[in-house]
Design a protein around this motif. Sequence first.
Motif, mmCIF file in Angstrom:
data_model
loop_
_atom_site.group_PDB
_atom_site.id
_atom_site.type_symbol
_atom_site.label_atom_id
_atom_site.label_comp_id
_atom_site.label_asym_id
_atom_site.label_seq_id
_atom_site.Cartn_x
_atom_site.Cartn_y
_atom_site.Cartn_z
ATOM 1 N N MET A 174 2.615 -9.473 4.090
ATOM 2 C CA MET A 174 3.047 -8.641 5.196
ATOM 3 C C MET A 174 1.845 -8.395 6.118
ATOM 4 O O MET A 174 0.757 -8.093 5.660
ATOM 5 C CB MET A 174 3.589 -7.314 4.658
ATOM 6 C CG MET A 174 3.963 -6.361 5.776
ATOM 7 S SD MET A 174 4.839 -4.894 5.224
ATOM 8 C CE MET A 174 3.483 -3.818 4.860
ATOM 9 N N ILE A 175 2.051 -8.518 7.406
ATOM 10 C CA ILE A 175 1.032 -8.263 8.420
ATOM 11 C C ILE A 175 1.384 -6.936 9.086
ATOM 12 O O ILE A 175 2.522 -6.729 9.497
ATOM 13 C CB ILE A 175 1.008 -9.377 9.487
ATOM 14 C CG1 ILE A 175 0.926 -10.769 8.849
ATOM 15 C CG2 ILE A 175 -0.115 -9.142 10.486
ATOM 16 C CD1 ILE A 175 -0.299 -11.049 8.057
ATOM 17 N N ARG A 176 0.382 -6.051 9.204
ATOM 18 C CA ARG A 176 0.632 -4.753 9.819
ATOM 19 C C ARG A 176 -0.650 -4.209 10.440
ATOM 20 O O ARG A 176 -1.744 -4.737 10.207
ATOM 21 C CB ARG A 176 1.192 -3.769 8.802
ATOM 22 C CG ARG A 176 0.248 -3.473 7.649
ATOM 23 C CD ARG A 176 0.754 -2.333 6.782
ATOM 24 N NE ARG A 176 -0.040 -2.140 5.595
ATOM 25 C CZ ARG A 176 -1.235 -1.565 5.542
ATOM 26 N NH1 ARG A 176 -1.809 -1.105 6.643
ATOM 27 N NH2 ARG A 176 -1.874 -1.434 4.396
ATOM 28 N N VAL B 99 -4.198 -5.838 9.085
ATOM 29 C CA VAL B 99 -4.406 -6.243 7.702
ATOM 30 C C VAL B 99 -3.223 -7.089 7.254
ATOM 31 O O VAL B 99 -2.110 -6.937 7.757
ATOM 32 C CB VAL B 99 -4.591 -5.063 6.715
ATOM 33 C CG1 VAL B 99 -5.896 -4.341 6.962
ATOM 34 C CG2 VAL B 99 -3.424 -4.118 6.745
ATOM 35 N N ALA B 100 -3.498 -7.979 6.316
ATOM 36 C CA ALA B 100 -2.456 -8.742 5.632
ATOM 37 C C ALA B 100 -2.452 -8.264 4.191
ATOM 38 O O ALA B 100 -3.517 -8.174 3.564
ATOM 39 C CB ALA B 100 -2.755 -10.236 5.694
ATOM 40 N N VAL C 58 -4.828 -5.783 -0.053
ATOM 41 C CA VAL C 58 -5.252 -6.348 1.228
ATOM 42 C C VAL C 58 -5.903 -7.698 0.957
ATOM 43 O O VAL C 58 -6.856 -7.791 0.186
ATOM 44 C CB VAL C 58 -6.235 -5.400 1.954
ATOM 45 C CG1 VAL C 58 -6.841 -6.084 3.175
ATOM 46 C CG2 VAL C 58 -5.535 -4.108 2.360
ATOM 47 N N VAL C 59 -5.381 -8.755 1.610
ATOM 48 C CA VAL C 59 -5.918 -10.105 1.427
ATOM 49 C C VAL C 59 -6.485 -10.689 2.721
ATOM 50 O O VAL C 59 -7.062 -11.771 2.709
ATOM 51 C CB VAL C 59 -4.863 -11.062 0.832
ATOM 52 C CG1 VAL C 59 -4.404 -10.566 -0.536
ATOM 53 C CG2 VAL C 59 -3.677 -11.243 1.768
ATOM 54 N N MET D 226 -2.128 -13.157 11.393
ATOM 55 C CA MET D 226 -2.897 -11.963 11.775
ATOM 56 C C MET D 226 -3.394 -12.070 13.212
ATOM 57 O O MET D 226 -3.326 -11.099 13.970
ATOM 58 C CB MET D 226 -4.083 -11.754 10.830
ATOM 59 C CG MET D 226 -3.718 -11.286 9.449
ATOM 60 S SD MET D 226 -5.147 -10.712 8.485
ATOM 61 C CE MET D 226 -6.331 -12.035 8.683
ATOM 62 N N VAL D 227 -3.897 -13.245 13.589
ATOM 63 C CA VAL D 227 -4.387 -13.447 14.950
ATOM 64 C C VAL D 227 -3.257 -13.251 15.957
ATOM 65 O O VAL D 227 -3.428 -12.565 16.974
ATOM 66 C CB VAL D 227 -5.049 -14.838 15.105
ATOM 67 C CG1 VAL D 227 -5.316 -15.166 16.564
ATOM 68 C CG2 VAL D 227 -6.348 -14.903 14.300
#
Length: 147
Positions: A1-3, A48-49, A55-56, A88-89
């Motif tokens: 998940m990206i947030r 963050v992913a 967090v990765v 993420m980018v």
Amino acid sequence: MIREMTIEDYEEVHALWMTIKGFAIRSIDDSREGVARFLKRNPHTSVVATEDGKVVGAILCGHDGRRGCMYHVCVHRDYRRRRIGTEMVVFAMEALRKEQISKISLIAFTKNDIGNAFWKTIGWTRREDLNYYDFTLNKENIVRFNS
């Protein structure tokens, strides 16, 4: 998940940074207080992913009202090559676009082969028409490179 990144992510993000070979960590700017200051100024653009409950990946991303900048873009080595960095980018770029920012820059160390290959692969342009300069205002902001 990206947030969006929040200060509550700091301990996990900092631990991730410490696993990245060649990363330059600053004693003040990358402290909890320094990151809190950055996130307060840029509350919606850092990312963050998370996967497997941790967090990765992370990006510190902000802007000055004219140009965006990404710092400390990283994905844990066990999670690379799964499009997490790209996602993420894109998330950060969309957040900047919502804030009416039209251009983004970043700095990658010349010896960062993995990072430089990533930026080239996802379509970023390496500038060869300018020089990058900096000036240290606070000598207490010590840089430590991860080995």
